[in-house]
Design a protein around this motif. Structure first.
Motif, PDB file in Angstrom:
ATOM      1  N   CYS A  79       0.835  -1.199   0.000  1.00  0.00           N
ATOM      2  CA  CYS A  79       0.000   0.000   0.000  1.00  0.00           C
ATOM      3  C   CYS A  79       0.876   1.259   0.000  1.00  0.00           C
ATOM      4  N   ALA A  80       1.892   1.277   0.828  1.00  0.00           N
ATOM      5  CA  ALA A  80       2.797   2.432   0.886  1.00  0.00           C
ATOM      6  C   ALA A  80       3.545   2.610  -0.431  1.00  0.00           C
ATOM      7  N   LEU A  81       4.027   1.518  -1.000  1.00  0.00           N
ATOM      8  CA  LEU A  81       4.757   1.601  -2.269  1.00  0.00           C
ATOM      9  C   LEU A  81       3.855   2.110  -3.389  1.00  0.00           C
ATOM     10  N   TYR A  82       2.666   1.564  -3.442  1.00  0.00           N
ATOM     11  CA  TYR A  82       1.703   2.005  -4.460  1.00  0.00           C
ATOM     12  C   TYR A  82       1.412   3.499  -4.300  1.00  0.00           C
ATOM     13  N   THR A  83       1.182   3.916  -3.071  1.00  0.00           N
ATOM     14  CA  THR A  83       0.877   5.314  -2.800  1.00  0.00           C
ATOM     15  C   THR A  83       2.040   6.217  -3.184  1.00  0.00           C
ATOM     16  N   LEU A  84       3.263   5.809  -2.841  1.00  0.00           N
ATOM     17  CA  LEU A  84       4.434   6.599  -3.214  1.00  0.00           C
ATOM     18  C   LEU A  84       4.601   6.687  -4.726  1.00  0.00           C
ATOM     19  N   SER A  85       4.212   5.648  -5.406  1.00  0.00           N
ATOM     20  CA  SER A  85       4.373   5.606  -6.856  1.00  0.00           C
ATOM     21  C   SER A  85       3.272   6.356  -7.591  1.00  0.00           C
ATOM     22  N   ILE A  86       2.028   6.140  -7.219  1.00  0.00           N
ATOM     23  CA  ILE A  86       0.885   6.670  -7.971  1.00  0.00           C
ATOM     24  C   ILE A  86       0.335   7.964  -7.372  1.00  0.00           C
ATOM     25  N   LYS A  87       0.055   7.961  -6.089  1.00  0.00           N
ATOM     26  CA  LYS A  87      -0.585   9.121  -5.469  1.00  0.00           C
ATOM     27  C   LYS A  87       0.296  10.367  -5.553  1.00  0.00           C
ATOM     28  N   THR A  88       1.616  10.199  -5.412  1.00  0.00           N
ATOM     29  CA  THR A  88       2.494  11.370  -5.507  1.00  0.00           C
ATOM     30  C   THR A  88       2.448  11.975  -6.908  1.00  0.00           C
ATOM     31  N   GLN A  89       2.333  11.137  -7.927  1.00  0.00           N
ATOM     32  CA  GLN A  89       2.210  11.645  -9.300  1.00  0.00           C
ATOM     33  C   GLN A  89       0.911  12.444  -9.440  1.00  0.00           C
ATOM     34  N   GLN A  90      -0.167  11.919  -8.885  1.00  0.00           N
ATOM     35  CA  GLN A  90      -1.461  12.600  -8.950  1.00  0.00           C
ATOM     36  C   GLN A  90      -1.423  13.934  -8.203  1.00  0.00           C
ATOM     37  N   LEU A  91      -0.805  13.942  -7.033  1.00  0.00           N
ATOM     38  CA  LEU A  91      -0.700  15.176  -6.252  1.00  0.00           C
ATOM     39  C   LEU A  91       0.191  16.201  -6.948  1.00  0.00           C
ATOM     40  N   PHE A  92       1.238  15.719  -7.593  1.00  0.00           N
ATOM     41  CA  PHE A  92       2.110  16.619  -8.340  1.00  0.00           C
ATOM     42  C   PHE A  92       1.323  17.325  -9.447  1.00  0.00           C
ATOM     43  N   THR A  93       0.582  16.541 -10.220  1.00  0.00           N
ATOM     44  CA  THR A  93      -0.208  17.102 -11.318  1.00  0.00           C
ATOM     45  C   THR A  93      -1.282  18.053 -10.796  1.00  0.00           C
ATOM     46  N   ALA A  94      -1.984  17.655  -9.752  1.00  0.00           N
ATOM     47  CA  ALA A  94      -3.015  18.510  -9.165  1.00  0.00           C
ATOM     48  C   ALA A  94      -2.399  19.803  -8.635  1.00  0.00           C
ATOM     49  N   GLY A  95      -1.231  19.701  -8.018  1.00  0.00           N
ATOM     50  CA  GLY A  95      -0.549  20.886  -7.517  1.00  0.00           C
ATOM     51  C   GLY A  95      -0.158  21.838  -8.638  1.00  0.00           C
ATOM     52  N   GLN A  96       0.359  21.266  -9.717  1.00  0.00           N
ATOM     53  CA  GLN A  96       0.703  22.102 -10.876  1.00  0.00           C
ATOM     54  C   GLN A  96      -0.522  22.858 -11.381  1.00  0.00           C
ATOM     55  N   LYS A  97      -1.639  22.155 -11.521  1.00  0.00           N
ATOM     56  CA  LYS A  97      -2.873  22.776 -12.005  1.00  0.00           C
ATOM     57  C   LYS A  97      -3.365  23.866 -11.057  1.00  0.00           C
ATOM     58  N   ALA A  98      -3.074  23.714  -9.762  1.00  0.00           N
ATOM     59  CA  ALA A  98      -3.500  24.690  -8.761  1.00  0.00           C
ATOM     60  C   ALA A  98      -2.478  25.821  -8.592  1.00  0.00           C
ATOM     61  N   GLY A  99      -1.389  25.758  -9.358  1.00  0.00           N
ATOM     62  CA  GLY A  99      -0.398  26.826  -9.301  1.00  0.00           C
ATOM     63  C   GLY A  99       0.751  26.610  -8.336  1.00  0.00           C
ATOM     64  N   VAL A 100       0.880  25.404  -7.791  1.00  0.00           N
ATOM     65  CA  VAL A 100       2.005  25.117  -6.901  1.00  0.00           C
ATOM     66  C   VAL A 100       3.284  25.104  -7.735  1.00  0.00           C
ATOM     67  N   GLU A 101       4.300  25.764  -7.242  1.00  0.00           N
ATOM     68  CA  GLU A 101       5.598  25.745  -7.913  1.00  0.00           C
ATOM     69  C   GLU A 101       6.476  24.711  -7.212  1.00  0.00           C
ATOM     70  N   TRP A 102       6.510  23.528  -7.780  1.00  0.00           N
ATOM     71  CA  TRP A 102       7.322  22.453  -7.225  1.00  0.00           C
ATOM     72  C   TRP A 102       8.793  22.741  -7.507  1.00  0.00           C
ATOM     73  N   PRO A 103       9.692  22.179  -6.704  1.00  0.00           N
ATOM     74  CA  PRO A 103      11.124  22.405  -6.934  1.00  0.00           C
ATOM     75  C   PRO A 103      11.567  21.846  -8.293  1.00  0.00           C
TER      76      PRO A 103
END
Length: 116
Positions: A65-89
């Motif tokens: 569950c943790a591995l899946y979350t690190l692999s998939i959910k972080t990608q989803q959060l990254f994309t959602a953050g970009q769309k919301a204007g988050v400036e990732w490093p």
């Protein structure tokens, strides 16, 4: 890092614990970048887990569950953050890709590169 420490660390990155209330997932959900060294520590933990489990016929559910979350959910959060204007490093997207590849290595029991 030994296997058990790595396992606990990876799980803590996806759900808060008393010892680690600020895992990667929690930071990303708040639109915040990882703390310095966090990605490196995650990649080192993934390498330790890979070394221990590369020939294992099964994996435990909590770790999966943790591995899946690190692999998939972080990608989803990254994309959602970009769309919301988050400036990732810079290079954060590439770091998340390295995490995804390391998780695939654990699941498939082999070393892959970003070109595979």
């Amino acid at each position: 890092m030994n296997y058990e420490t790595a396992r606990k660390f990876l799980i803590a990155q996806t759900k808060p614990t008393e010892k680690n209330p600020d895992g990667l997932l929690m930071y990303m959900q708040r639109g915040k970048p990882p703390i310095p060294g966090q990605i490196t520590s995650i990649l080192l933990a993934l390498k330790s887990v890979y070394g221990e489990l590369q020939d294992a016929p099964t994996l435990d559910k909590e770790l999966v569950c943790a591995l899946y979350t690190l692999s998939i959910k972080t990608q989803q959060l990254f994309t959602a953050g970009q769309k919301a204007g988050v400036e990732w490093p810079p290079l954060f997207k590439e770091d998340l890709l390295r995490i995804m590849i390391a998780v695939e290595n654990i699941f498939f029991g082999k070393r892959q590169t970003s070109q595979s």
